[in-house]
Design a protein around this motif. Structure first.
Motif, PDB file in Angstrom:
ATOM      1  N   TYR A 281      23.900 129.737  78.159  1.00  0.00           N
ATOM      2  CA  TYR A 281      23.839 128.301  77.879  1.00  0.00           C
ATOM      3  C   TYR A 281      25.000 127.583  78.545  1.00  0.00           C
ATOM      4  O   TYR A 281      26.133 127.635  78.083  1.00  0.00           O
ATOM      5  CB  TYR A 281      23.856 128.091  76.363  1.00  0.00           C
ATOM      6  CG  TYR A 281      23.756 126.651  75.936  1.00  0.00           C
ATOM      7  CD1 TYR A 281      22.975 125.743  76.645  1.00  0.00           C
ATOM      8  CD2 TYR A 281      24.438 126.189  74.826  1.00  0.00           C
ATOM      9  CE1 TYR A 281      22.880 124.425  76.257  1.00  0.00           C
ATOM     10  CE2 TYR A 281      24.350 124.881  74.417  1.00  0.00           C
ATOM     11  CZ  TYR A 281      23.566 123.995  75.141  1.00  0.00           C
ATOM     12  OH  TYR A 281      23.485 122.680  74.760  1.00  0.00           O
TER      13      TYR A 281
ATOM     14  N   HIS B  16      16.417 125.597  73.199  1.00  0.00           N
ATOM     15  CA  HIS B  16      15.526 125.034  72.175  1.00  0.00           C
ATOM     16  C   HIS B  16      14.147 125.689  72.200  1.00  0.00           C
ATOM     17  O   HIS B  16      13.500 125.815  71.148  1.00  0.00           O
ATOM     18  CB  HIS B  16      15.411 123.520  72.354  1.00  0.00           C
ATOM     19  CG  HIS B  16      16.583 122.774  71.806  1.00  0.00           C
ATOM     20  ND1 HIS B  16      17.741 122.576  72.528  1.00  0.00           N
ATOM     21  CD2 HIS B  16      16.791 122.192  70.595  1.00  0.00           C
ATOM     22  CE1 HIS B  16      18.608 121.896  71.786  1.00  0.00           C
ATOM     23  NE2 HIS B  16      18.060 121.659  70.613  1.00  0.00           N
TER      24      HIS B  16
ATOM     25  N   LEU C 181      14.554 128.861  70.247  1.00  0.00           N
ATOM     26  CA  LEU C 181      14.641 128.546  68.818  1.00  0.00           C
ATOM     27  C   LEU C 181      13.273 128.155  68.261  1.00  0.00           C
ATOM     28  O   LEU C 181      12.899 128.568  67.153  1.00  0.00           O
ATOM     29  CB  LEU C 181      15.642 127.413  68.588  1.00  0.00           C
ATOM     30  CG  LEU C 181      17.112 127.742  68.859  1.00  0.00           C
ATOM     31  CD1 LEU C 181      17.962 126.480  68.816  1.00  0.00           C
ATOM     32  CD2 LEU C 181      17.633 128.768  67.852  1.00  0.00           C
ATOM     33  N   LYS C 182      12.523 127.391  69.048  1.00  0.00           N
ATOM     34  CA  LYS C 182      11.187 126.968  68.598  1.00  0.00           C
ATOM     35  C   LYS C 182      10.260 128.163  68.452  1.00  0.00           C
ATOM     36  O   LYS C 182       9.348 128.159  67.619  1.00  0.00           O
ATOM     37  CB  LYS C 182      10.602 125.956  69.585  1.00  0.00           C
ATOM     38  CG  LYS C 182       9.316 125.300  69.103  1.00  0.00           C
ATOM     39  CD  LYS C 182       8.844 124.205  70.042  1.00  0.00           C
ATOM     40  CE  LYS C 182       7.590 123.543  69.505  1.00  0.00           C
ATOM     41  NZ  LYS C 182       7.087 122.474  70.416  1.00  0.00           N
TER      42      LYS C 182
ATOM     43  N   VAL D 285      26.499 121.015  70.846  1.00  0.00           N
ATOM     44  CA  VAL D 285      25.098 121.270  70.511  1.00  0.00           C
ATOM     45  C   VAL D 285      24.980 122.467  69.576  1.00  0.00           C
ATOM     46  O   VAL D 285      24.269 122.424  68.565  1.00  0.00           O
ATOM     47  CB  VAL D 285      24.262 121.500  71.788  1.00  0.00           C
ATOM     48  CG1 VAL D 285      22.890 122.094  71.450  1.00  0.00           C
ATOM     49  CG2 VAL D 285      24.095 120.189  72.550  1.00  0.00           C
ATOM     50  N   CYS D 286      25.688 123.545  69.888  1.00  0.00           N
ATOM     51  CA  CYS D 286      25.597 124.756  69.065  1.00  0.00           C
ATOM     52  C   CYS D 286      26.152 124.531  67.664  1.00  0.00           C
ATOM     53  O   CYS D 286      25.612 125.054  66.680  1.00  0.00           O
ATOM     54  CB  CYS D 286      26.314 125.915  69.752  1.00  0.00           C
ATOM     55  SG  CYS D 286      25.467 126.493  71.237  1.00  0.00           S
TER      56      CYS D 286
ATOM     57  N   LYS E 285      26.102 121.669  66.107  1.00  0.00           N
ATOM     58  CA  LYS E 285      25.106 120.838  65.428  1.00  0.00           C
ATOM     59  C   LYS E 285      23.912 121.677  64.970  1.00  0.00           C
ATOM     60  O   LYS E 285      23.368 121.461  63.881  1.00  0.00           O
ATOM     61  CB  LYS E 285      24.629 119.726  66.368  1.00  0.00           C
ATOM     62  CG  LYS E 285      23.663 118.749  65.734  1.00  0.00           C
ATOM     63  CD  LYS E 285      23.319 117.614  66.695  1.00  0.00           C
ATOM     64  CE  LYS E 285      22.350 116.634  66.047  1.00  0.00           C
ATOM     65  NZ  LYS E 285      22.013 115.520  66.989  1.00  0.00           N
ATOM     66  N   LEU E 286      23.515 122.643  65.802  1.00  0.00           N
ATOM     67  CA  LEU E 286      22.380 123.500  65.468  1.00  0.00           C
ATOM     68  C   LEU E 286      22.758 124.605  64.478  1.00  0.00           C
ATOM     69  O   LEU E 286      21.873 125.220  63.877  1.00  0.00           O
ATOM     70  CB  LEU E 286      21.814 124.142  66.738  1.00  0.00           C
ATOM     71  CG  LEU E 286      21.119 123.214  67.739  1.00  0.00           C
ATOM     72  CD1 LEU E 286      20.810 123.966  69.025  1.00  0.00           C
ATOM     73  CD2 LEU E 286      19.842 122.629  67.135  1.00  0.00           C
TER      74      LEU E 286
ATOM     75  N   ILE F   2      24.280 127.490  65.304  1.00  0.00           N
ATOM     76  CA  ILE F   2      23.992 128.814  65.868  1.00  0.00           C
ATOM     77  C   ILE F   2      25.259 129.424  66.462  1.00  0.00           C
ATOM     78  O   ILE F   2      26.187 128.719  66.844  1.00  0.00           O
ATOM     79  CB  ILE F   2      22.881 128.755  66.931  1.00  0.00           C
ATOM     80  CG1 ILE F   2      23.308 127.911  68.136  1.00  0.00           C
ATOM     81  CG2 ILE F   2      21.596 128.207  66.330  1.00  0.00           C
ATOM     82  CD1 ILE F   2      22.327 127.970  69.284  1.00  0.00           C
TER      83      ILE F   2
ATOM     84  N   HIS G 158      27.852 130.864  68.948  1.00  0.00           N
ATOM     85  CA  HIS G 158      28.147 130.437  70.322  1.00  0.00           C
ATOM     86  C   HIS G 158      29.482 131.011  70.751  1.00  0.00           C
ATOM     87  O   HIS G 158      30.481 130.896  70.048  1.00  0.00           O
ATOM     88  CB  HIS G 158      28.199 128.899  70.389  1.00  0.00           C
ATOM     89  CG  HIS G 158      28.491 128.368  71.759  1.00  0.00           C
ATOM     90  ND1 HIS G 158      29.320 127.280  71.972  1.00  0.00           N
ATOM     91  CD2 HIS G 158      28.062 128.763  72.983  1.00  0.00           C
ATOM     92  CE1 HIS G 158      29.372 127.037  73.272  1.00  0.00           C
ATOM     93  NE2 HIS G 158      28.622 127.910  73.901  1.00  0.00           N
TER      94      HIS G 158
ATOM     95  N   LEU H 292      13.595 116.491  72.500  1.00  0.00           N
ATOM     96  CA  LEU H 292      15.006 116.776  72.741  1.00  0.00           C
ATOM     97  C   LEU H 292      15.758 115.550  73.250  1.00  0.00           C
ATOM     98  O   LEU H 292      15.207 114.718  73.976  1.00  0.00           O
ATOM     99  CB  LEU H 292      15.146 117.920  73.751  1.00  0.00           C
ATOM    100  CG  LEU H 292      14.470 119.233  73.380  1.00  0.00           C
ATOM    101  CD1 LEU H 292      14.825 120.318  74.405  1.00  0.00           C
ATOM    102  CD2 LEU H 292      14.862 119.687  71.985  1.00  0.00           C
TER     103      LEU H 292
ATOM    104  N   GLN I  10      22.703 114.925  75.092  1.00  0.00           N
ATOM    105  CA  GLN I  10      23.534 116.040  74.647  1.00  0.00           C
ATOM    106  C   GLN I  10      23.747 117.067  75.755  1.00  0.00           C
ATOM    107  O   GLN I  10      24.186 118.190  75.491  1.00  0.00           O
ATOM    108  CB  GLN I  10      22.884 116.720  73.440  1.00  0.00           C
ATOM    109  CG  GLN I  10      22.709 115.815  72.228  1.00  0.00           C
ATOM    110  CD  GLN I  10      22.042 116.551  71.074  1.00  0.00           C
ATOM    111  OE1 GLN I  10      22.431 117.655  70.703  1.00  0.00           O
ATOM    112  NE2 GLN I  10      21.025 115.940  70.505  1.00  0.00           N
TER     113      GLN I  10
END
Length: 219
Positions: free
Chosen positions: A9, A20, A23-24, A50-51, A53-54, A56, A58, A177, A181
Protein backbone atom coordinates in the motif's frame (compact mmCIF):
# COMPACT_ATOMS: atom_id res chain seq x y z
CA UNK A 1 -11.75 -16.99 10.10
CA UNK A 2 -11.19 -14.88 6.98
CA UNK A 3 -8.17 -15.32 4.73
CA UNK A 4 -5.09 -13.27 5.64
CA UNK A 5 -3.49 -11.20 2.89
CA UNK A 6 -0.74 -8.60 2.65
CA UNK A 7 -1.43 -5.51 0.56
CA UNK A 8 1.47 -3.41 -0.70
CA UNK A 9 0.00 0.00 0.00
CA UNK A 10 1.82 3.08 -1.27
CA UNK A 11 -0.91 5.59 -0.44
CA UNK A 12 -1.67 6.20 -4.12
CA UNK A 13 -4.89 5.66 -6.09
CA UNK A 14 -4.19 2.15 -7.33
CA UNK A 15 -3.10 0.56 -4.06
CA UNK A 16 -5.89 2.44 -2.24
CA UNK A 17 -8.41 0.77 -4.53
CA UNK A 18 -6.70 -2.62 -4.24
CA UNK A 19 -6.74 -2.38 -0.44
CA UNK A 20 -10.47 -1.63 -0.37
CA UNK A 21 -11.14 -4.38 -2.90
CA UNK A 22 -9.42 -6.90 -0.63
CA UNK A 23 -11.38 -5.63 2.37
CA UNK A 24 -14.64 -5.79 0.42
CA UNK A 25 -13.84 -9.40 -0.44
CA UNK A 26 -13.68 -10.09 3.30
CA UNK A 27 -9.91 -10.53 3.52
CA UNK A 28 -8.08 -9.80 6.75
CA UNK A 29 -5.67 -7.30 5.26
CA UNK A 30 -2.24 -6.28 6.49
CA UNK A 31 -1.12 -3.09 4.75
CA UNK A 32 2.59 -2.74 4.06
CA UNK A 33 4.18 0.52 2.93
CA UNK A 34 7.79 1.26 2.05
CA UNK A 35 9.96 4.32 2.48
CA UNK A 36 12.48 3.78 -0.31
CA UNK A 37 13.65 7.38 -0.32
CA UNK A 38 10.96 8.56 -2.73
CA UNK A 39 10.65 12.33 -3.01
CA UNK A 40 6.87 11.95 -2.79
CA UNK A 41 7.13 10.43 0.68
CA UNK A 42 3.96 12.36 1.45
CA UNK A 43 2.05 9.36 0.08
CA UNK A 44 3.07 7.44 3.21
CA UNK A 45 1.26 9.97 5.41
CA UNK A 46 -1.89 9.38 3.38
CA UNK A 47 -1.44 5.62 3.72
CA UNK A 48 -1.06 5.85 7.50
CA UNK A 49 -4.16 8.04 7.84
CA UNK A 50 -6.30 5.67 5.79
CA UNK A 51 -5.19 2.58 7.73
CA UNK A 52 -5.79 4.31 11.05
CA UNK A 53 -9.29 5.29 9.91
CA UNK A 54 -10.00 1.74 8.72
CA UNK A 55 -8.52 0.24 11.88
CA UNK A 56 -6.28 -2.20 10.01
CA UNK A 57 -2.73 -3.29 10.69
CA UNK A 58 -0.17 -1.13 8.88
CA UNK A 59 3.60 -1.18 8.76
CA UNK A 60 5.85 1.41 7.12
CA UNK A 61 9.28 -0.11 6.49
CA UNK A 62 12.32 2.10 5.92
CA UNK A 63 14.40 0.63 3.11
CA UNK A 64 15.83 3.97 1.97
CA UNK A 65 19.35 2.57 2.41
CA UNK A 66 18.92 0.80 -0.93
CA UNK A 67 19.54 4.16 -2.61
CA UNK A 68 23.24 3.66 -1.93
CA UNK A 69 23.17 0.89 -4.54
CA UNK A 70 19.98 1.57 -6.54
CA UNK A 71 19.83 5.03 -8.10
CA UNK A 72 19.26 6.94 -11.28
CA UNK A 73 15.52 7.49 -10.85
CA UNK A 74 13.78 10.87 -10.77
CA UNK A 75 11.81 9.55 -7.78
CA UNK A 76 14.86 8.99 -5.60
CA UNK A 77 17.81 10.88 -7.10
CA UNK A 78 18.58 14.51 -7.88
CA UNK A 79 16.88 14.35 -11.27
CA UNK A 80 13.97 16.55 -12.32
CA UNK A 81 10.58 14.84 -12.34
CA UNK A 82 9.42 14.81 -15.99
CA UNK A 83 6.27 16.68 -16.93
CA UNK A 84 3.73 15.84 -19.60
CA UNK A 85 1.92 12.73 -20.78
CA UNK A 86 2.35 9.58 -18.69
CA UNK A 87 3.48 7.43 -21.60
CA UNK A 88 6.20 9.75 -22.93
CA UNK A 89 9.72 8.21 -23.08
CA UNK A 90 10.81 10.75 -20.46
CA UNK A 91 8.71 8.87 -17.89
CA UNK A 92 11.29 6.08 -17.96
CA UNK A 93 13.43 8.32 -15.77
CA UNK A 94 10.94 7.55 -12.96
CA UNK A 95 11.79 3.83 -13.00
CA UNK A 96 13.43 2.72 -9.75
CA UNK A 97 15.58 -0.30 -10.70
CA UNK A 98 14.09 -3.58 -9.50
CA UNK A 99 11.69 -1.77 -7.17
CA UNK A 100 8.72 -4.11 -7.33
CA UNK A 101 10.86 -7.23 -7.14
CA UNK A 102 12.41 -5.84 -3.95
CA UNK A 103 9.06 -4.79 -2.47
CA UNK A 104 7.34 -8.02 -3.41
CA UNK A 105 10.15 -10.09 -1.92
CA UNK A 106 9.82 -8.26 1.39
CA UNK A 107 6.03 -8.47 1.29
CA UNK A 108 6.15 -12.21 0.61
CA UNK A 109 8.51 -12.67 3.56
CA UNK A 110 6.04 -10.75 5.71
CA UNK A 111 3.17 -12.87 4.38
CA UNK A 112 4.98 -16.11 5.25
CA UNK A 113 5.69 -14.87 8.77
CA UNK A 114 2.04 -13.83 9.17
CA UNK A 115 0.76 -17.08 7.64
CA UNK A 116 -0.91 -15.10 4.87
CA UNK A 117 -1.47 -16.81 1.54
CA UNK A 118 -1.48 -13.87 -0.84
CA UNK A 119 0.21 -10.53 -1.54
CA UNK A 120 -1.74 -7.88 -3.44
CA UNK A 121 -0.23 -5.03 -5.45
CA UNK A 122 -1.63 -2.47 -7.83
CA UNK A 123 0.02 -3.12 -11.20
CA UNK A 124 -2.19 -2.05 -14.10
CA UNK A 125 -2.10 -1.89 -17.88
CA UNK A 126 -1.24 1.80 -18.00
CA UNK A 127 2.12 0.98 -16.41
CA UNK A 128 3.10 -1.75 -18.85
CA UNK A 129 4.82 0.56 -21.33
CA UNK A 130 6.91 2.27 -18.64
CA UNK A 131 7.53 -0.09 -15.76
CA UNK A 132 8.83 -3.60 -16.61
CA UNK A 133 7.92 -4.82 -13.11
CA UNK A 134 4.23 -4.11 -13.71
CA UNK A 135 3.94 -6.27 -16.83
CA UNK A 136 2.00 -9.57 -16.93
CA UNK A 137 5.12 -11.61 -17.71
CA UNK A 138 6.84 -10.21 -14.61
CA UNK A 139 3.86 -11.07 -12.41
CA UNK A 140 3.71 -14.56 -13.90
CA UNK A 141 7.40 -15.25 -13.18
CA UNK A 142 7.21 -13.75 -9.69
CA UNK A 143 4.28 -16.02 -8.96
CA UNK A 144 6.35 -19.00 -10.07
CA UNK A 145 9.22 -17.99 -7.78
CA UNK A 146 6.97 -17.19 -4.81
CA UNK A 147 5.40 -20.61 -5.16
CA UNK A 148 8.73 -22.32 -4.42
CA UNK A 149 10.78 -19.75 -2.46
CA UNK A 150 9.39 -20.87 0.91
CA UNK A 151 7.87 -23.98 2.45
CA UNK A 152 4.55 -22.17 2.20
CA UNK A 153 3.66 -20.83 -1.27
CA UNK A 154 2.44 -17.23 -1.55
CA UNK A 155 0.39 -16.03 -4.51
CA UNK A 156 0.89 -12.60 -6.06
CA UNK A 157 -2.49 -10.97 -6.70
CA UNK A 158 -2.88 -8.16 -9.23
CA UNK A 159 -6.62 -7.57 -9.59
CA UNK A 160 -6.16 -4.70 -12.07
CA UNK A 161 -3.27 -6.06 -14.11
CA UNK A 162 -5.23 -5.86 -17.36
CA UNK A 163 -7.22 -2.74 -16.48
CA UNK A 164 -6.46 0.93 -17.08
CA UNK A 165 -6.31 3.73 -14.50
CA UNK A 166 -9.73 4.79 -15.80
CA UNK A 167 -11.08 1.33 -14.96
CA UNK A 168 -9.52 1.32 -11.51
CA UNK A 169 -11.04 4.68 -10.68
CA UNK A 170 -14.41 3.59 -12.03
CA UNK A 171 -14.33 0.54 -9.76
CA UNK A 172 -13.34 2.65 -6.78
CA UNK A 173 -16.06 5.20 -7.41
CA UNK A 174 -18.56 2.34 -7.58
CA UNK A 175 -17.30 1.30 -4.14
CA UNK A 176 -17.88 4.87 -2.96
CA UNK A 177 -14.19 5.54 -2.25
CA UNK A 178 -12.91 9.02 -1.42
CA UNK A 179 -9.81 9.68 -3.53
CA UNK A 180 -9.09 12.78 -1.50
CA UNK A 181 -7.45 10.23 0.81
CA UNK A 182 -4.79 9.39 -1.79
CA UNK A 183 -1.62 11.07 -3.08
CA UNK A 184 -0.38 10.57 -6.64
CA UNK A 185 1.94 13.47 -7.52
CA UNK A 186 5.60 12.55 -7.92
CA UNK A 187 6.51 15.90 -6.34
CA UNK A 188 5.93 15.87 -2.59
CA UNK A 189 4.88 19.49 -2.23
CA UNK A 190 1.89 20.92 -0.36
CA UNK A 191 -0.38 20.60 -3.40
CA UNK A 192 -0.21 18.23 -6.35
CA UNK A 193 1.69 19.79 -9.25
CA UNK A 194 -0.80 18.83 -11.96
CA UNK A 195 2.02 18.62 -14.49
CA UNK A 196 4.01 15.45 -13.84
CA UNK A 197 3.03 12.27 -15.67
CA UNK A 198 1.41 10.76 -12.58
CA UNK A 199 -0.81 13.82 -12.08
CA UNK A 200 -1.65 13.91 -15.78
CA UNK A 201 -2.74 10.27 -15.74
CA UNK A 202 -4.79 10.79 -12.59
CA UNK A 203 -6.56 13.85 -13.97
CA UNK A 204 -7.27 12.04 -17.24
CA UNK A 205 -8.86 9.17 -15.30
CA UNK A 206 -11.18 11.54 -13.45
CA UNK A 207 -12.08 13.24 -16.71
CA UNK A 208 -12.83 9.88 -18.36
CA UNK A 209 -15.16 9.06 -15.46
CA UNK A 210 -16.86 12.49 -15.54
CA UNK A 211 -15.76 12.98 -11.96
CA UNK A 212 -13.94 15.75 -10.10
CA UNK A 213 -10.61 15.05 -8.42
CA UNK A 214 -10.91 16.12 -4.75
CA UNK A 215 -7.18 16.90 -4.48
CA UNK A 216 -5.91 20.48 -4.65
CA UNK A 217 -3.55 21.31 -7.50
CA UNK A 218 -0.99 24.04 -8.06
CA UNK A 219 -2.10 24.35 -11.69
Amino acid sequence: MSEKVVVIYSGGMDSFTVLHKALKEGKTSYALSFDYGQRHKKELDYAAQVCEKLGIAHKIVDISAINSIVGGSALTSDIDVPEGHYEEPSMQTTVVPNRNMILLSLAVGYAVSMEAEKVYYGAHSGDHAIYPDCRPEFVEKMNDVCGIANYTPVEIMTPYLHNSKDDILADGLTMGLDYGQTWTCYNGRTKACGKCGACQERLAAFSANNATDPLEYEA
